[in-house]
Motif scaffolding. Sequence first.
Motif, PDB file in Angstrom:
ATOM      1  N   GLU A 150     -26.017  11.646   9.924  1.00 56.58           N
ATOM      2  CA  GLU A 150     -27.017  12.590   9.430  1.00 56.58           C
ATOM      3  C   GLU A 150     -28.259  12.562  10.315  1.00 56.58           C
ATOM      4  O   GLU A 150     -28.878  13.594  10.599  1.00 56.58           O
ATOM      5  N   PHE A 151     -28.615  11.364  10.765  1.00 56.24           N
ATOM      6  CA  PHE A 151     -29.771  11.206  11.652  1.00 56.24           C
ATOM      7  C   PHE A 151     -29.563  11.985  12.954  1.00 56.24           C
ATOM      8  O   PHE A 151     -30.460  12.672  13.443  1.00 56.24           O
ATOM      9  N   ASN A 152     -28.362  11.895  13.510  1.00 56.02           N
ATOM     10  CA  ASN A 152     -28.071  12.596  14.763  1.00 56.02           C
ATOM     11  C   ASN A 152     -28.097  14.110  14.584  1.00 56.02           C
ATOM     12  O   ASN A 152     -28.516  14.842  15.482  1.00 56.02           O
ATOM     13  N   ARG A 153     -27.653  14.603  13.418  1.00 53.28           N
ATOM     14  CA  ARG A 153     -27.723  16.036  13.160  1.00 53.28           C
ATOM     15  C   ARG A 153     -29.168  16.500  13.028  1.00 53.28           C
ATOM     16  O   ARG A 153     -29.548  17.562  13.514  1.00 53.28           O
ATOM     17  N   LEU A 154     -29.980  15.686  12.354  1.00 54.57           N
ATOM     18  CA  LEU A 154     -31.392  16.027  12.184  1.00 54.57           C
ATOM     19  C   LEU A 154     -32.130  16.017  13.521  1.00 54.57           C
ATOM     20  O   LEU A 154     -33.058  16.790  13.741  1.00 54.57           O
ATOM     21  N   LYS A 155     -31.701  15.129  14.395  1.00 52.45           N
ATOM     22  CA  LYS A 155     -32.374  14.962  15.686  1.00 52.45           C
ATOM     23  C   LYS A 155     -32.347  16.261  16.500  1.00 52.45           C
ATOM     24  O   LYS A 155     -33.278  16.573  17.238  1.00 52.45           O
ATOM     25  N   LYS A 156     -31.274  17.027  16.328  1.00 51.44           N
ATOM     26  CA  LYS A 156     -31.160  18.293  17.053  1.00 51.44           C
ATOM     27  C   LYS A 156     -32.138  19.328  16.517  1.00 51.44           C
ATOM     28  O   LYS A 156     -32.619  20.191  17.246  1.00 51.44           O
ATOM     29  N   LYS A 157     -32.441  19.232  15.201  1.00 54.75           N
ATOM     30  CA  LYS A 157     -33.365  20.189  14.591  1.00 54.75           C
ATOM     31  C   LYS A 157     -34.820  19.747  14.741  1.00 54.75           C
ATOM     32  O   LYS A 157     -35.724  20.573  14.744  1.00 54.75           O
ATOM     33  N   ALA A 158     -35.034  18.431  14.815  1.00 61.26           N
ATOM     34  CA  ALA A 158     -36.398  17.894  14.867  1.00 61.26           C
ATOM     35  C   ALA A 158     -36.545  16.984  16.082  1.00 61.26           C
ATOM     36  O   ALA A 158     -36.221  15.793  16.016  1.00 61.26           O
TER      37      ALA A 158
END
Length: 434
Positions: free
Chosen positions: A410-418
């Motif tokens: 989930e952290f890696n997915r968020l990293k792309k958005k933020a």
Amino acid sequence: MFERPKSGERAVLVHMAVGAPLDQDSLNEFKELCVSAGAEPLCIVSGSRNQPDPGMFVGKGKAEEIKQLLTDHEGELVIFDHALSPSQERNLEKYFQCRVLDRSGLILDIFAQRARSFEGKLQVELAQLRHLSTRLVRGWTHLERQKGGIGLRGPGETQLETDRRLLNARITQIRKRLEKVESQRAQSRRARTRAQVPTVALVGYTNAGKSTLFNALTEADVYAQDQLFATLDPTMRKLVLPEGGEVILADTVGFISRLPHELIAAFKSTLQETVEADLLLHVVDDASHQRQQCMEEVDKVLFEIGANEVPQIRVFNKIDLVEDELARVEHNDKGKVDSAWLSAQTGEGLDLLKLAIEDFFQTDFHVFNIELSAAEGRLHSQLFKHGQFLDEQHSDSGGWLLKVKIDKAEFNRLKKKAPELQRVMSQLPVEAEY
């Protein structure tokens, strides 16, 4: 038409084997149900038939035998371990001149005694009213319709029509109240989901030891007795796992064979906690001769309420009553625990079960500290939605000081958005990764 008595617990029990051999275990369960309801069993009438008699379920000879036993033992009630049609109940009451109760009515009566919460009482009343709605004519045959003749004609409702109208109005009122309660439950479930706290529900056949296990795991004080349906209302408590993680443990009502469909419908909102659970602990009485049959009955009810797809761990309880049975766990082909043996009464094997629950929810995650400015409210919202705040404080600049636990994927997915989270990655110490 006889005047139906309002009291009386001295009962003659009737258990017939219809199209199958007589099952002693089923008969014993029926006796336990009657005792749980507060009945005083006088004697048991058993027998076998290829199919039920359409008029009175039993034949004329068996009906005469039951009537004689009522007279000999001064019985006040006849309880059938079967579902009776409204006409069969009416015919039997007219023949015996006493109250007749079938299996559905018996279970509903037990539930009415056990309900403690506002929601539980409403659900039981709804189930009782639905059951009664098909049987109103039984007690009002003398007022079923207006008779013709001089001086007897006239407008207005019959007593039966009045009762049906009042009953339907009450059912509608209860449904509206239950809808409000259900919306509150749904709100609580959403709050638990936002907080990333998984839910584990205890399910199983009645009297398998669910409440005793619930108390042993959470140190709660839920009512637990060696009787059928000792617990009716669902209870939730926090369970702290060995490594410090937390889950919500839910104790639910026990299931039973031939559970009346009125109960399945009325308790849908309560059973929704089972459907929405992340994991089910299917508690089984390891000392029961009917162990396999009980597991199949529970699986059948889970299928009816739509919870058959929820992951399960089979928990074989009461190993202290089984010779040479040891506390242990067994794993499936994916390496996850799918069965556990323990004794909730003695505490043997409880640690193994806690580790199994923890292992089920174990995943790779990051734990990190981060400072966000007041302008980074969107990132704060995303972290709150997809992670868990272990600590949150306001900074001197008006922002936030956070300690966040979040799944690595989930952290890696968020990293792309933020992109702001890129700096977090460079700051993560090795010991912060689990």
